[in-house]
Design an enzyme around this catalytic site. Structure first.
Site, mmCIF file in Angstrom:
data_model
loop_
_atom_site.group_PDB
_atom_site.id
_atom_site.type_symbol
_atom_site.label_atom_id
_atom_site.label_comp_id
_atom_site.label_asym_id
_atom_site.label_seq_id
_atom_site.Cartn_x
_atom_site.Cartn_y
_atom_site.Cartn_z
ATOM 1 N N HIS A 140 1.783 5.223 -2.056
ATOM 2 C CA HIS A 140 0.617 5.697 -3.496
ATOM 3 C C HIS A 140 2.350 6.338 -4.026
ATOM 4 O O HIS A 140 3.315 6.970 -3.048
ATOM 5 C CB HIS A 140 0.040 6.913 -3.029
ATOM 6 C CG HIS A 140 -0.616 6.167 -3.179
ATOM 7 N ND1 HIS A 140 -2.538 5.781 -3.234
ATOM 8 C CD2 HIS A 140 -1.607 5.727 -1.219
ATOM 9 C CE1 HIS A 140 -3.023 5.720 -2.733
ATOM 10 N NE2 HIS A 140 -2.595 5.622 -1.303
ATOM 11 N N HIS A 183 -9.159 0.878 -1.790
ATOM 12 C CA HIS A 183 -9.734 1.417 -0.921
ATOM 13 C C HIS A 183 -10.928 1.537 0.002
ATOM 14 O O HIS A 183 -11.431 1.806 -0.817
ATOM 15 C CB HIS A 183 -8.943 3.592 -0.758
ATOM 16 C CG HIS A 183 -7.574 3.871 -0.696
ATOM 17 N ND1 HIS A 183 -6.007 2.945 -1.914
ATOM 18 C CD2 HIS A 183 -6.733 4.277 -0.186
ATOM 19 C CE1 HIS A 183 -5.644 3.668 -1.836
ATOM 20 N NE2 HIS A 183 -5.552 4.371 -0.740
ATOM 21 N N ASP A 209 1.534 3.970 2.881
ATOM 22 C CA ASP A 209 0.891 4.653 2.106
ATOM 23 C C ASP A 209 1.051 6.154 1.642
ATOM 24 O O ASP A 209 1.570 5.774 0.233
ATOM 25 C CB ASP A 209 -0.354 5.341 3.423
ATOM 26 C CG ASP A 209 -1.622 5.560 2.933
ATOM 27 O OD1 ASP A 209 -2.174 5.286 0.966
ATOM 28 O OD2 ASP A 209 -2.682 5.650 3.301
ATOM 29 N N ASP A 210 1.755 7.293 2.443
ATOM 30 C CA ASP A 210 2.367 8.321 1.451
ATOM 31 C C ASP A 210 3.703 8.209 2.351
ATOM 32 O O ASP A 210 2.985 9.652 3.632
ATOM 33 C CB ASP A 210 1.349 9.012 1.891
ATOM 34 C CG ASP A 210 0.241 8.832 0.040
ATOM 35 O OD1 ASP A 210 0.397 8.796 -0.222
ATOM 36 O OD2 ASP A 210 -1.038 8.320 1.115
ATOM 37 N N GLU A 261 -10.951 3.308 5.301
ATOM 38 C CA GLU A 261 -10.309 4.321 5.195
ATOM 39 C C GLU A 261 -11.126 5.686 6.316
ATOM 40 O O GLU A 261 -11.182 5.372 7.641
ATOM 41 C CB GLU A 261 -9.597 4.838 4.410
ATOM 42 C CG GLU A 261 -8.706 5.952 4.925
ATOM 43 C CD GLU A 261 -7.613 6.427 4.097
ATOM 44 O OE1 GLU A 261 -8.013 6.756 2.557
ATOM 45 O OE2 GLU A 261 -6.578 7.204 4.311
ATOM 46 N N HIS A 291 0.971 -1.252 0.264
ATOM 47 C CA HIS A 291 -0.213 -0.132 -0.173
ATOM 48 C C HIS A 291 0.805 1.600 0.184
ATOM 49 O O HIS A 291 1.046 1.647 1.434
ATOM 50 C CB HIS A 291 -0.898 0.014 1.330
ATOM 51 C CG HIS A 291 -2.292 1.572 1.228
ATOM 52 N ND1 HIS A 291 -2.732 1.056 2.060
ATOM 53 C CD2 HIS A 291 -2.149 2.227 0.644
ATOM 54 C CE1 HIS A 291 -3.935 2.002 1.713
ATOM 55 N NE2 HIS A 291 -3.090 2.494 1.214
HETATM 56 N N1 ADE Z 1 -3.930 8.872 -2.321
HETATM 57 C C1 ADE Z 1 -3.152 9.172 -1.425
HETATM 58 N N2 ADE Z 1 -2.915 8.352 -0.497
HETATM 59 C C2 ADE Z 1 -4.540 8.212 -0.527
HETATM 60 C C3 ADE Z 1 -5.042 7.805 1.069
HETATM 61 N N3 ADE Z 1 -5.680 7.758 2.401
HETATM 62 N N4 ADE Z 1 -6.477 7.055 0.970
HETATM 63 C C4 ADE Z 1 -6.813 7.885 -0.276
HETATM 64 N N5 ADE Z 1 -6.506 7.868 -1.469
HETATM 65 C C5 ADE Z 1 -5.408 8.332 -1.195
HETATM 66 ZN ZN ZN Z 2 -3.641 4.716 0.265
#
Ligand code: ADE
Ligand code: ZN
Length: 332
Positions: free
Chosen positions: A15, A193, A274-275, A196, A13
């Site tokens: 991006h 996704h 994630d990011d 969340e 997971h």
């Molecule tokens: N795009 C990048 N990070 C995300 C996240 N945590 N949830 C949804 N879209 C995303």
């Molecule tokens: Zn994500």
């Protein structure tokens, strides 16, 4: 031998645009003559106080303005792989948001080409096998997503599957049935996704209407016991991102995160980042943080890592080799 602090793992997971560190944002802005409202990396980092998913997405999309050329996408991808490899990542399934670049006038050849060109040799160069996933923005029109998927198929883009991301609440999976049906027909793997910020019903829809094989996040599934039973029975992978959930205020503190409860309930969870440039850490940081907070044992961490590898879209030989590496790690 002393057990290294993090096990070998699969990052499922991630991006790729969420790996743009402030220093790289500024360097690319300079290279491309893009004006940014920040003087330096510290000033940009100071913006990373998020109140929810949308407040993060606003900055995430704004910073993408610096990505213009094949070289920019390649540099971002190389920087991520070097950092991931140093943190024990041995396989990565990397999402890209093609629509976020198309709307800025950056074509698919540039964004996919720049990333995929680096991924081609990631195993030799970084020791990280990789797969690319095209994620679609659920807060944009479903027919636009379908058109982009057709373009990706027409150019024979090297993608293993599709995902669904961006603002969740108000954009249920049911909007994207045709997109996922087309992906299935094209032989692509399906991820989404769900759960969340959105309710458990979005997880049900992702499973039943989209045929999702893996759920990104899914933390709100715990609110629905029947859904938990279904996920446990089918061993559906949930790619959980604890640092993201804290920074986007899905949970108040890491100590409040449902990860231990998810493990206790027998869900097929693994930990991801994630990011990472925005949420305070890469996969090893996330595993380290949950290890300290929940006092996870070596066996717990090996289980999370093995879940990540079993939930990956890996050929059996590579999967089994990585599972063996995890066993060796756990044996110290
Ligand atoms: N795009 C990048 N990070 C995300 C996240 N945590 N949830 C949804 N879209 C995303
Ligand atoms: Zn994500």
């Amino acid at each position: 031998m002393v057990t290294a602090s993090v096990p070998p793992s699969a990052e499922l997971h991630l991006h790729i645009e969420g790996t743009l560190e402030p220093e790289l944002v500024l360097a690319l802005a300079e290279r491309n003559g893009v004006e940014l409202p920040y003087r330096d990396a510290a000033q940009l980092r100071a913006q990373y106080e998020f109140t929810d998913l949308q407040s993060f997405l606003d900055l995430y999309y704004a910073n993408m303005a610096v990505l213009r050329t094949v070289e920019d996408f390649a540099d971002m991808t190389r920087a991520y792989l070097a950092r991931a490899a140093a943190g024990g990542v041995r396989h990565a399934e990397i999402m890209v948001d093609p629509q976020a670049h198309l709307v800025r006038g950056v074509d698919l050849e540039t964004c996919i080409g720049g990333i995929a060109g680096v991924l081609e040799t990631s195993e030799e160069e970084f020791g990280v096998s990789t797969l690319l996933v095209a994620a679609f923005l659920r807060d944009r029109p479903a027919d636009e997503a379908l058109g982009v998927l057709e373009d990706l198929l027409a150019m024979d883009a090297p993608i293993v599957g599709i995902g669904l991301d961006s603002a969740e609440v108000g954009y249920p999976p049911s909007l994207f049935v045709a997109l996922y049906e087309r992906a299935r027909a094209a032989g692509l793997r399906r991820i989404a996704h769900a759960g969340e910020e959105g309710p458990p019903s979005y997880v049900w829809e992702a499973l039943d209407l989209l045929g999702a094989e893996r759920i990104d996040h899914g933390i709100r599934s715990l609110e629905d016991p029947a859904l938990v039973d279904r996920l446990v029975t089918e061993r559906t992978p949930l790619t959980v991102c604890p640092l993201s959930n804290v920074r986007l205020r899905a949970v108040d503190t890491l100590g409040d995160h449902p990860l231990p409860e998810m493990l206790r309930r027998g869900l097929n969870v693994s930990v991801h980042s994630d990011d990472p440039a925005y949420f305070g850490g890469y996969l090893d940081d996330a595993v380290g943080a949950v290890t300290r907070t929940f006092d996870l044992s070596v066996a717990d961490r090996a289980r999370l890592a093995a879940n990540s590898v079993r939930s990956a879209f890996l050929p059996p030989a590579r999967r089994d080799a990585l599972l063996e590496e995890i066993e060796e790690w756990a044996a110290g």
